[in-house]
Design a protein around this motif. Sequence first.
Motif, PDB file in Angstrom:
ATOM      1  N   THR A  17       1.384  -2.300   0.221  1.00  0.00           N
ATOM      2  CA  THR A  17       0.204  -3.152   0.359  1.00  0.00           C
ATOM      3  C   THR A  17      -1.030  -2.316   0.647  1.00  0.00           C
ATOM      4  OG1 THR A  17       1.535  -5.015   1.110  1.00  0.00           O
ATOM      5  CG2 THR A  17      -0.811  -5.088   1.644  1.00  0.00           C
ATOM      6  N   ASP A  18      -0.883  -1.311   1.515  1.00  0.00           N
ATOM      7  CA  ASP A  18      -2.014  -0.428   1.832  1.00  0.00           C
ATOM      8  C   ASP A  18      -2.534   0.258   0.575  1.00  0.00           C
ATOM      9  OD1 ASP A  18      -1.703  -0.813   4.718  1.00  0.00           O
ATOM     10  OD2 ASP A  18       0.020   0.544   4.561  1.00  0.00           O
ATOM     11  N   VAL A  19      -1.607   0.844  -0.178  1.00  0.00           N
ATOM     12  CA  VAL A  19      -1.987   1.580  -1.383  1.00  0.00           C
ATOM     13  C   VAL A  19      -2.612   0.639  -2.411  1.00  0.00           C
ATOM     14  CG1 VAL A  19      -1.118   2.953  -3.327  1.00  0.00           C
ATOM     15  CG2 VAL A  19      -0.308   3.420  -0.997  1.00  0.00           C
ATOM     16  N   ALA A  20      -1.996  -0.517  -2.611  1.00  0.00           N
ATOM     17  CA  ALA A  20      -2.522  -1.476  -3.591  1.00  0.00           C
ATOM     18  C   ALA A  20      -3.922  -1.937  -3.204  1.00  0.00           C
ATOM     19  CB  ALA A  20      -1.572  -2.667  -3.719  1.00  0.00           C
ATOM     20  N   TRP A  21      -4.150  -2.179  -1.921  1.00  0.00           N
ATOM     21  CA  TRP A  21      -5.460  -2.624  -1.467  1.00  0.00           C
ATOM     22  C   TRP A  21      -6.514  -1.550  -1.705  1.00  0.00           C
ATOM     23  CZ3 TRP A  21      -8.628  -1.105   2.770  1.00  0.00           C
ATOM     24  CH2 TRP A  21      -9.739  -1.922   2.964  1.00  0.00           C
ATOM     25  N   GLN A 126      -8.262  -9.667   4.139  1.00  0.00           N
ATOM     26  CA  GLN A 126      -7.389 -10.450   5.021  1.00  0.00           C
ATOM     27  C   GLN A 126      -5.922 -10.202   4.685  1.00  0.00           C
ATOM     28  OE1 GLN A 126      -9.066 -14.311   4.167  1.00  0.00           O
ATOM     29  NE2 GLN A 126     -10.456 -14.228   5.924  1.00  0.00           N
ATOM     30  N   GLY A 127      -5.618 -10.103   3.399  1.00  0.00           N
ATOM     31  CA  GLY A 127      -4.246  -9.816   2.988  1.00  0.00           C
ATOM     32  C   GLY A 127      -3.771  -8.462   3.484  1.00  0.00           C
ATOM     33  N   GLU A 128      -4.637  -7.463   3.406  1.00  0.00           N
ATOM     34  CA  GLU A 128      -4.295  -6.131   3.912  1.00  0.00           C
ATOM     35  C   GLU A 128      -4.030  -6.192   5.413  1.00  0.00           C
ATOM     36  OE1 GLU A 128      -3.642  -2.242   5.034  1.00  0.00           O
ATOM     37  OE2 GLU A 128      -3.329  -3.195   3.109  1.00  0.00           O
ATOM     38  N   GLN A 129      -4.855  -6.915   6.128  1.00  0.00           N
ATOM     39  CA  GLN A 129      -4.660  -6.999   7.577  1.00  0.00           C
ATOM     40  C   GLN A 129      -3.340  -7.677   7.934  1.00  0.00           C
ATOM     41  OE1 GLN A 129      -8.438  -8.085   9.800  1.00  0.00           O
ATOM     42  NE2 GLN A 129      -9.043  -8.373   7.661  1.00  0.00           N
ATOM     43  N   ARG A 130      -2.942  -8.674   7.161  1.00  0.00           N
ATOM     44  CA  ARG A 130      -1.681  -9.383   7.425  1.00  0.00           C
ATOM     45  C   ARG A 130      -0.462  -8.558   7.038  1.00  0.00           C
ATOM     46  NH1 ARG A 130      -4.445 -13.583   5.154  1.00  0.00           N
ATOM     47  NH2 ARG A 130      -3.415 -13.260   3.162  1.00  0.00           N
ATOM     48  N   SER A 131      -0.548  -7.862   5.897  1.00  0.00           N
ATOM     49  CA  SER A 131       0.662  -7.272   5.323  1.00  0.00           C
ATOM     50  C   SER A 131       0.678  -5.755   5.273  1.00  0.00           C
ATOM     51  CB  SER A 131       0.856  -7.807   3.894  1.00  0.00           C
ATOM     52  OG  SER A 131       0.936  -9.206   3.916  1.00  0.00           O
ATOM     53  N   GLY A 132      -0.427  -5.116   5.601  1.00  0.00           N
ATOM     54  CA  GLY A 132      -0.476  -3.657   5.542  1.00  0.00           C
ATOM     55  C   GLY A 132       0.331  -3.018   6.657  1.00  0.00           C
ATOM     56  N   ALA A 133       0.616  -1.728   6.478  1.00  0.00           N
ATOM     57  CA  ALA A 133       1.393  -0.985   7.470  1.00  0.00           C
ATOM     58  C   ALA A 133       0.542   0.074   8.177  1.00  0.00           C
ATOM     59  CB  ALA A 133       2.592  -0.310   6.804  1.00  0.00           C
ATOM     60  N   ASN A 134      -0.386   0.683   7.463  1.00  0.00           N
ATOM     61  CA  ASN A 134      -1.190   1.776   8.016  1.00  0.00           C
ATOM     62  C   ASN A 134      -2.326   1.212   8.872  1.00  0.00           C
ATOM     63  OD1 ASN A 134      -3.787   3.601   7.562  1.00  0.00           O
ATOM     64  ND2 ASN A 134      -1.980   4.916   7.649  1.00  0.00           N
ATOM     65  N   GLN A 135      -2.388   1.662  10.109  1.00  0.00           N
ATOM     66  CA  GLN A 135      -3.374   1.113  11.050  1.00  0.00           C
ATOM     67  C   GLN A 135      -4.820   1.437  10.645  1.00  0.00           C
ATOM     68  OE1 GLN A 135      -2.717  -1.180  13.426  1.00  0.00           O
ATOM     69  NE2 GLN A 135      -0.701  -1.048  12.468  1.00  0.00           N
ATOM     70  N   ASP A 136      -5.074   2.612  10.111  1.00  0.00           N
ATOM     71  CA  ASP A 136      -6.434   2.964   9.691  1.00  0.00           C
ATOM     72  C   ASP A 136      -6.880   2.106   8.503  1.00  0.00           C
ATOM     73  OD1 ASP A 136      -6.648   4.909  11.669  1.00  0.00           O
ATOM     74  OD2 ASP A 136      -5.980   6.522  10.335  1.00  0.00           O
ATOM     75  N   ALA A 139      -7.580  -1.332   9.824  1.00  0.00           N
ATOM     76  CA  ALA A 139      -8.847  -1.339  10.569  1.00  0.00           C
ATOM     77  C   ALA A 139     -10.034  -1.366   9.607  1.00  0.00           C
ATOM     78  CB  ALA A 139      -8.928  -0.121  11.488  1.00  0.00           C
ATOM     79  N   LEU A 140      -9.961  -0.585   8.535  1.00  0.00           N
ATOM     80  CA  LEU A 140     -11.043  -0.609   7.548  1.00  0.00           C
ATOM     81  C   LEU A 140     -11.127  -1.989   6.901  1.00  0.00           C
ATOM     82  CD1 LEU A 140     -13.325   0.717   5.981  1.00  0.00           C
ATOM     83  CD2 LEU A 140     -11.595   1.623   4.384  1.00  0.00           C
ATOM     84  N   ALA A 141     -10.004  -2.586   6.607  1.00  0.00           N
ATOM     85  CA  ALA A 141      -9.991  -3.929   6.026  1.00  0.00           C
ATOM     86  C   ALA A 141     -10.643  -4.934   6.981  1.00  0.00           C
ATOM     87  CB  ALA A 141      -8.566  -4.354   5.681  1.00  0.00           C
ATOM     88  N   ALA A 142     -10.377  -4.808   8.271  1.00  0.00           N
ATOM     89  CA  ALA A 142     -10.983  -5.718   9.254  1.00  0.00           C
ATOM     90  C   ALA A 142     -12.496  -5.539   9.292  1.00  0.00           C
ATOM     91  CB  ALA A 142     -10.378  -5.479  10.635  1.00  0.00           C
ATOM     92  N   THR A 143     -12.938  -4.293   9.266  1.00  0.00           N
ATOM     93  CA  THR A 143     -14.373  -4.013   9.244  1.00  0.00           C
ATOM     94  C   THR A 143     -15.004  -4.570   7.977  1.00  0.00           C
ATOM     95  OG1 THR A 143     -14.089  -2.036  10.599  1.00  0.00           O
ATOM     96  CG2 THR A 143     -16.101  -2.170   9.258  1.00  0.00           C
ATOM     97  N   MET A 144     -14.350  -4.350   6.851  1.00  0.00           N
ATOM     98  CA  MET A 144     -14.886  -4.829   5.583  1.00  0.00           C
ATOM     99  C   MET A 144     -14.924  -6.347   5.545  1.00  0.00           C
ATOM    100  SD  MET A 144     -13.297  -1.995   2.968  1.00  0.00           S
ATOM    101  CE  MET A 144     -13.931  -2.714   1.465  1.00  0.00           C
TER     102      MET A 144
END
Length: 160
Positions: A17-21, A126-136, A139-144
Amino acid sequence: PAPSPAAFTAAGDFGPTDVAWVELMIPMDELALRMLALVQDRSSDPGMRKLAARISTVHRSELVKLRQLLLRSGVPETNPHQGHNMPGMVTPEELATIGRASGAAFDRLVTEHLREHLKQSVVVAQGEQRSGANQDTKALAATMEKTRSSQLGDLERLGG
């Protein structure tokens, strides 16, 4: 042909999910920047020119962070979305249409595409924040998400 991203294993704690995002957001931002660059010379609305300049600055900064995350993930920089017509992603054909427009028609097209870009960016963040694994990456997804939501509000206040 470029190798499929599925052929690579991400490094560290980067999940699919991180990579796809990250792979999606890079071309989304790049194409949005191409559209926003037209605004400075083509828009008759000073408010739109100011907003486009602010959004462009933020997108360029985000692109640096997105590319750093992709590099850290160990996945090669490719655009698996090349040629896809995806929600929120301005296509080269749409850019050409926008580039041929002028006056109110230009501003209307930019506003429509920018609104869609910002809305879809919020959804995928929002999808990255729910399903991602990498914290950085999360965090960038939350900021964005917060930034894009604020930019949507600014666009609406302009009458978009």
